[in-house]
Design an enzyme around this catalytic site. Structure first.
Site, PDB file in Angstrom:
ATOM      1  N   LYS A 106       3.463  -0.107   5.834  1.00 54.25           N
ATOM      2  CA  LYS A 106       2.503  -1.197   6.009  1.00 54.25           C
ATOM      3  C   LYS A 106       1.268  -0.877   5.200  1.00 54.25           C
ATOM      4  CE  LYS A 106      -0.625   0.386   7.793  1.00 54.25           C
ATOM      5  NZ  LYS A 106      -1.486   1.529   7.363  1.00 54.25           N
ATOM      6  N   TYR A 195      -3.151  -3.013  12.469  1.00 48.81           N
ATOM      7  CA  TYR A 195      -2.571  -2.619  13.766  1.00 48.81           C
ATOM      8  C   TYR A 195      -3.072  -3.543  14.875  1.00 48.81           C
ATOM      9  CZ  TYR A 195      -0.844   1.716  11.718  1.00 48.81           C
ATOM     10  OH  TYR A 195      -0.175   2.630  10.942  1.00 48.81           O
TER      11      TYR A 195
HETATM   12  P1  NAD Z   1      -1.565   9.657   0.395  1.00 46.93           P
HETATM   13  O1  NAD Z   1      -2.604   9.467  -0.652  1.00 46.93           O
HETATM   14  O2  NAD Z   1      -1.570  10.918   1.181  1.00 46.93           O
HETATM   15  O3  NAD Z   1      -0.104   9.487  -0.241  1.00 46.93           O
HETATM   16  C1  NAD Z   1       0.162   8.617  -1.301  1.00 46.93           C
HETATM   17  C2  NAD Z   1       1.097   9.283  -2.275  1.00 46.93           C
HETATM   18  O4  NAD Z   1       1.289   8.390  -3.380  1.00 46.93           O
HETATM   19  C3  NAD Z   1       0.547  10.604  -2.855  1.00 46.93           C
HETATM   20  O5  NAD Z   1       1.559  11.559  -2.869  1.00 46.93           O
HETATM   21  C4  NAD Z   1       0.154  10.223  -4.296  1.00 46.93           C
HETATM   22  O6  NAD Z   1       0.300  11.285  -5.197  1.00 46.93           O
HETATM   23  C5  NAD Z   1       1.156   9.114  -4.590  1.00 46.93           C
HETATM   24  N1  NAD Z   1       0.742   8.209  -5.661  1.00 46.93           N
HETATM   25  C6  NAD Z   1       1.564   7.672  -6.568  1.00 46.93           C
HETATM   26  N2  NAD Z   1       0.904   6.889  -7.430  1.00 46.93           N
HETATM   27  C7  NAD Z   1      -0.380   6.931  -7.086  1.00 46.93           C
HETATM   28  C8  NAD Z   1      -1.554   6.341  -7.618  1.00 46.93           C
HETATM   29  N3  NAD Z   1      -1.511   5.526  -8.678  1.00 46.93           N
HETATM   30  N4  NAD Z   1      -2.715   6.598  -6.998  1.00 46.93           N
HETATM   31  C9  NAD Z   1      -2.769   7.384  -5.907  1.00 46.93           C
HETATM   32  N5  NAD Z   1      -1.673   7.993  -5.357  1.00 46.93           N
HETATM   33  C10 NAD Z   1      -0.499   7.765  -5.944  1.00 46.93           C
HETATM   34  O7  NAD Z   1      -1.663   8.372   1.361  1.00 46.93           O
HETATM   35  P2  NAD Z   1      -0.962   8.159   2.775  1.00 46.93           P
HETATM   36  O8  NAD Z   1      -2.009   8.234   3.818  1.00 46.93           O
HETATM   37  O9  NAD Z   1       0.226   9.012   2.896  1.00 46.93           O
HETATM   38  O10 NAD Z   1      -0.546   6.597   2.662  1.00 46.93           O
HETATM   39  C11 NAD Z   1       0.570   6.159   1.923  1.00 46.93           C
HETATM   40  C12 NAD Z   1       1.111   4.850   2.529  1.00 46.93           C
HETATM   41  O11 NAD Z   1       1.506   5.079   3.858  1.00 46.93           O
HETATM   42  C13 NAD Z   1       0.096   3.707   2.586  1.00 46.93           C
HETATM   43  O12 NAD Z   1       0.738   2.493   2.356  1.00 46.93           O
HETATM   44  C14 NAD Z   1      -0.422   3.743   4.006  1.00 46.93           C
HETATM   45  O13 NAD Z   1      -0.841   2.478   4.490  1.00 46.93           O
HETATM   46  C15 NAD Z   1       0.825   4.203   4.743  1.00 46.93           C
HETATM   47  N6  NAD Z   1       0.495   4.930   5.985  1.00 46.93           N
HETATM   48  C16 NAD Z   1       1.089   4.552   7.121  1.00 46.93           C
HETATM   49  C17 NAD Z   1       0.809   5.200   8.290  1.00 46.93           C
HETATM   50  C18 NAD Z   1       1.507   4.806   9.549  1.00 46.93           C
HETATM   51  O14 NAD Z   1       1.144   5.279  10.604  1.00 46.93           O
HETATM   52  N7  NAD Z   1       2.519   3.960   9.469  1.00 46.93           N
HETATM   53  C19 NAD Z   1      -0.110   6.255   8.310  1.00 46.93           C
HETATM   54  C20 NAD Z   1      -0.699   6.656   7.117  1.00 46.93           C
HETATM   55  C21 NAD Z   1      -0.388   5.975   5.939  1.00 46.93           C
END
Ligand code: NAD
Length: 344
Positions: A106, A195
């Site tokens: 999401k 949420y």
């Molecule tokens: P994060 O920044 O930790 O992870 C993102 C990943 O994407 C990283 O490994 C990064 O290297 C990669 N990436 C690839 N291309 C990129 C770019 N152009 N710019 C930046 N990063 C890039 O973020 P996260 O917190 O893990 O979030 C990722 C996704 O998961 C989002 O869509 C977020 O909404 C979702 N999320 C969901 C929940 C949940 O509880 N369902 C919780 C946290 C995050």
């Protein structure tokens, strides 16, 4: 009955960031029908280390460039997209074109058009598409929905939900893209206000007909140069239920929801955390805290996706569910911008 490892469906994780590595990958071990099969990353070193940690061969590691060759890997049934929001559409479409089913984080995408393209691509490839709304697999939320539907609270009159946390791009790498509009699509609403929005819909069991909203962001704070900080919104449902929600990138952490009926109220605080949920129910007689067993919402969600593929079922939270929220989010932004109620 628990499946053997080879009966489980293989998942490829796209994007090895904080949520993927800290919450999702460690929970495959609790799954009955899902197993980790491949990794897709822009950082070869990180991917190789994680592959070794999870006993995956190097041939199961892909880059964003050679990702499409995953179509030749029969060990991967499902691709789980955990990238910054604006990349969800591209990788969902590429995964469907590679013949894989898709689980996507999401918010589904950063525009209605992208959501529609994702649904069309999965339909065309005859692949399942599910949006990872983990609260739909979380026992306290499921228990709350059951009590509400059974009428324990009487007639539902109102819902409130607040979601906030301080976003810290200078301290936390996972917050860097969250304040960049091109990658996040928006601010706190897209990330965590979703949420509150989604909960108001599943708790009421209705779809809103009208939204209003107000936004305030301190534009001198560099975090909010491109995306919103505080946004308050209301949803009006056909039965007359009113939901009043707030989302913020500068509150101290809050993830709660309350449902007000004419007989009793029900509190979930937190409503949408990873663990340690609590429920309280109150009426004129007093308050009670029902005993509910904490579950593993991540494993339940992964298993549900696998079971939908195994038994050809429609996911509980399909692409159409993600599209609805993105449509409402766009209406909330419009209402905040114009100061007028927007029909949805
Ligand atoms: P994060 O920044 O930790 O992870 C993102 C990943 O994407 C990283 O490994 C990064 O290297 C990669 N990436 C690839 N291309 C990129 C770019 N152009 N710019 C930046 N990063 C890039 O973020 P996260 O917190 O893990 O979030 C990722 C996704 O998961 C989002 O869509 C977020 O909404 C979702 N999320 C969901 C929940 C949940 O509880 N369902 C919780 C946290 C995050």
């Amino acid at each position: 009955m628990r499946s053997t490892e080879s009966d489980k469906l293989g998942f490829a994780i796209v994007g090895l960031g904080k949520f993927a590595t800290e919450q999702i990958m460690p929970n495959f071990k609790a799954c009955q029908h899902a197993r980790l099969a491949a990794l897709v990353s822009g950082s070869p070193d990180k991917a190789r280390k994680l592959a070794a940690q999870y006993d995956l061969p190097e041939t199961s590691v892909y880059s964003y460039d050679n990702f499409d060759s995953i179509k030749d890997n029969p060990d991967v049934d499902i691709v789980y997209i955990i990238l910054p929001n604006s990349l969800h559409a591209e990788f969902t479409i590429r995964a469907a074109e590679a013949g894989k089913h898709v689980l996507c984080e999401k918010p589904m995408a950063t525009s209605v058009e992208d959501c529609e393209k994702m649904i069309a691509a999965c339909q065309q490839a005859d692949r399942k598409l599910m949006i990872a709304y983990r609260a739909h697999f979380e026992p306290f939320n499921l228990d709350a929905i059951e009590r509400i539907r059974k009428g324990e609270l009487g007639t539902i009159k109102a819902i409130t939900s607040d979601h906030g946390r301080p976003v810290k791009p200078t301290e936390d790498e996972a917050d860097v893209w969250r304040v960049v509009k091109k990658l996040a699509g928006g601010g706190s609403l897209m990330d965590i206000g979703i949420y509150a929005l989604n909960a108001a819909r599943y708790l009421s069991g209705e779809e809103p007909v009208e939204v209003t909203a107000q936004e305030f962001s301190d534009k001198s704070d560099p975090r909010f140069a491109e995306v919103e900080d505080n946004i308050h919104f209301t949803l009006r449902f056909p039965s007359g239920v009113l939901a009043s929600c707030t989302s913020s990138y500068s509150y101290s952490e809050v993830k709660r929801g309350r449902v007000f009926g004419d007989k009793a109220w029900l509190d979930l605080d937190p409503l949408s955390d990873y663990k340690k949920h609590t429920m309280k129910i109150g009426d004129d007689e007093g308050k009670q805290e029902p005993e509910i067993e904490e579950g593993n919402q991540f494993a339940a969600e992964l298993d549900h996706m696998a079971e939908c593929v195994l038994h050809n079922k429609t996911p509980k939270t399909p692409g159409e569910e993600g599209l609805k929220d993105v449509r409402y989010i766009m209406a909330i932004y419009e209402a905040a911008k114009t100061g007028k109620a927007v029909k949805v």
